[in-house]
Design an enzyme around this catalytic site. Structure first.
Site, PDB file in Angstrom:
ATOM      1  N   LYS A 122       0.843  -1.198   0.000  1.00 20.38           N
ATOM      2  CA  LYS A 122       0.000   0.000   0.000  1.00 20.38           C
ATOM      3  C   LYS A 122       0.884   1.256   0.000  1.00 20.38           C
ATOM      4  CE  LYS A 122      -3.839  -2.371   2.237  1.00 20.38           C
ATOM      5  NZ  LYS A 122      -4.651  -2.639   3.425  1.00 20.38           N
TER       6      LYS A 122
ATOM      7  N   GLN B 295      -4.750  -1.363   9.571  1.00 19.04           N
ATOM      8  CA  GLN B 295      -4.727  -2.688   8.958  1.00 19.04           C
ATOM      9  C   GLN B 295      -5.377  -3.723   9.883  1.00 19.04           C
ATOM     10  OE1 GLN B 295      -3.756  -3.269   5.825  1.00 19.04           O
ATOM     11  NE2 GLN B 295      -4.092  -5.457   5.944  1.00 19.04           N
TER      12      GLN B 295
ATOM     13  N   ASP C 192     -11.238   2.921   4.117  1.00 20.96           N
ATOM     14  CA  ASP C 192     -11.687   1.526   4.069  1.00 20.96           C
ATOM     15  C   ASP C 192     -13.213   1.429   3.982  1.00 20.96           C
ATOM     16  OD1 ASP C 192      -9.665  -0.429   4.105  1.00 20.96           O
ATOM     17  OD2 ASP C 192      -9.209  -0.026   6.224  1.00 20.96           O
TER      18      ASP C 192
HETATM   19  N1  GUN Z   1      -7.203  -6.670   6.021  1.00 20.82           N
HETATM   20  C1  GUN Z   1      -7.639  -7.402   4.965  1.00 20.82           C
HETATM   21  N2  GUN Z   1      -8.282  -6.620   4.074  1.00 20.82           N
HETATM   22  C2  GUN Z   1      -8.265  -5.382   4.586  1.00 20.82           C
HETATM   23  C3  GUN Z   1      -8.772  -4.137   4.133  1.00 20.82           C
HETATM   24  O1  GUN Z   1      -9.407  -4.023   3.063  1.00 20.82           O
HETATM   25  N3  GUN Z   1      -8.541  -3.075   4.949  1.00 20.82           N
HETATM   26  C4  GUN Z   1      -7.879  -3.174   6.132  1.00 20.82           C
HETATM   27  N4  GUN Z   1      -7.725  -2.086   6.858  1.00 20.82           N
HETATM   28  N5  GUN Z   1      -7.397  -4.315   6.580  1.00 20.82           N
HETATM   29  C5  GUN Z   1      -7.592  -5.405   5.804  1.00 20.82           C
END
Ligand code: GUN
Length: 306
Positions: free
Chosen positions: A55, A99, A122
């Site tokens: 990311k 995350q 998100d």
């Molecule tokens: N862990 C797995 N997928 C995601 C996501 O789309 N966002 C976040 N913050 N954590 C994740």
């Protein structure tokens, strides 16, 4: 034998990142700063660490400034709330992502509820979830289902009037995916572990979205001829768990030789013999999720300044 066309997530994701780059350049010119994304990782889960690194790399590719916060696994809910508070107030942070999964002792709900909805890239904050349920415009929505919708649009698959079946009811994928398809006028069914005769329900799908986290679970005889199949699964399997179909694939064999595992989806490769369009794993939905995170960050920056 493969009859289906592959939907190349890497190609569409590159297009999304290109669009975001154009917008970040304009933003920089008008605002004198880049859009900013803060990424918070608690602990050292290897998969989460890889995702976070990717990311941050994506931010660099499309002109978004990244702020990385790595906290020790013993961080408390209160300490994490304090950091979220600080980032909520930071005017250089437009997007804020914590995350998941968080370590078990942290109250995940409380953390997600605390993220400023205007920075919630998100789309997990209840205010944004509620707006998605209502079908409001101008809302930050979860990246994976948003990425799937973009893939369908790029392939001219119009969900209107189609039977869409989603296998998996998670807050991150299944539920928001169902809402997005519903808003585009699909007839939506959500399946889960208690669904009776899952195979039969899957066979009704014109659009089948697999998001269960069960390696290769969806089989060829579960899929209607000509269905569009979207595989959201990301499962790591070793050679001992791989069926013959995987062991016959030279790319997978090379993976096993190099890493002793390979990444497979929730959909068995022989589904490609009956589907009309199908997403590969890797190289399908995964890159789209990351690209849509960048697009959401750009949107958050734009909306915050308006
Ligand atoms: N862990 C797995 N997928 C995601 C996501 O789309 N966002 C976040 N913050 N954590 C994740």
């Amino acid at each position: 034998m493969s009859g289906a066309k592959l939907i190349d997530g890497n190609v569409i994701a590159a297009k999304v990142l290109e669009e975001v780059s154009v917008d970040t350049a304009k933003f920089r010119k008008s605002q004198g700063r880049s859009p900013g994304l803060a990424v918070v990782l608690v602990g050292e889960d290897p998969a989460s660490s890889v995702y976070v690194r990717m990311k941050i790399r994506d931010c660099g590719k499309c002109g978004i400034e990244s702020f990385s916060h790595k906290l020790p696994v013993e961080t408390t809910t209160e300490e994490l709330l304090d950091l979220v508070d600080t980032l909520n107030r930071d005017q250089n942070v437009d997007g804020l992502l914590v995350q998941l999964p968080l370590p078990g002792h942290i109250n995940t709900r409380m953390i997600l509820d605390h993220i400023d909805p205007a920075k919630d890239v998100d789309g997990f904050n209840p205010k944004n979830v509620g707006k998605l349920v209502r079908g409001d415009e101008g809302v930050l929505v979860p990246c994976t289902p948003a990425g799937v919708m973009r893939m369908l649009d790029e392939e001219d698959v119009d969900p209107r009037g189609k039977n869409a079946v989603i296998v998996g009811r998670s807050d991150i994928v299944g539920k928001p995916m169902a809402l997005m398809l519903l808003h585009r006028h699909a007839t939506v069914t959500i399946c889960h572990s208690r669904t009776q005769d899952l195979a039969q329900v899957c066979r009704t799908a014109d659009i089948l979205v697999a998001a269960v986290g069960q390696p290769l679970m969806i089989r060829k005889d579960w899929v209607r001829e000509g269905a569009v199949v979207i595989d959201v699964g990301m499962n790591s399997i070793g050679p001992e768990d791989a069926p013959q179909l995987i062991l016959n694939d030279p790319a997978r064999v090379a993976d096993f030789e190099k890493k002793n595992y390979t990444l497979v989806g929730d959909v068995s490769p022989d589904v490609a013999e009956v589907a009309s369009l199908i997403t590969p794993v890797p190289g399908g939905v995964g890159p789209m999720t990351r690209a849509l995170l960048m697009a959401n960050t750009m949107k958050a920056a734009q909306w915050r300044k308006e």
